[in-house]
Design a protein around this motif. Structure first.
Motif: not given
Length: 87
Positions: A26-30
Motif C-alpha cells: 500500500f502507498d500509506e500505512d493504516f
C-alpha cells in the motif's frame, strides 16, 4: 494475506497471537485501523526455527504459496463450503 496463529515458538510467546502479513503493498500505512480477515486456506503447521534467517526464509515461501493460491479459481462450492485446492 498470510497469517500466523499460535505461540510463535521462535519468539517464545506466552500467549497465542494472530499475526497477519499483508502481501499487497500500500502507498500509506493504516496502523491503528480495524482489519477484518477471512481465513480461506491452510499452508502449514506452526514450527520452531533454528535461526531468524530460516524463519524469514520459510515466511517468504509461505508468501509464494499464498500468491499462487490467489491465482486459483474460487475455493468454495455452491453451499459456501471450502473445497481443497492443490497447488
Amino acid at each position: 494475506m498470510v497469517m500466523s496463529i499460535g505461540w510463535n515458538p521462535y519468539f517464545d510467546n506466552k500467549e497465542k497471537t494472530i499475526g497477519p502479513w499483508i502481501l499487497h503493498k500500500f502507498d500509506e500505512d493504516f496502523y491503528g485501523e480495524e482489519l477484518r480477515l477471512i481465513i480461506v486456506g491452510y499452508i502449514r503447521p506452526e514450527a520452531n526455527f533454528p535461526s531468524l534467517e530460516s524463519l524469514i526464509s520459510k515466511n517468504h515461501k509461505d508468501d509464494e504459496i499464498a500468491e499462487k493460491a490467489l491465482e486459483l479459481p474460487l475455493c468454495w462450492d455452491d453451499d459456501h463450503a471450502f473445497i481443497e485446492l492443490t497447488l
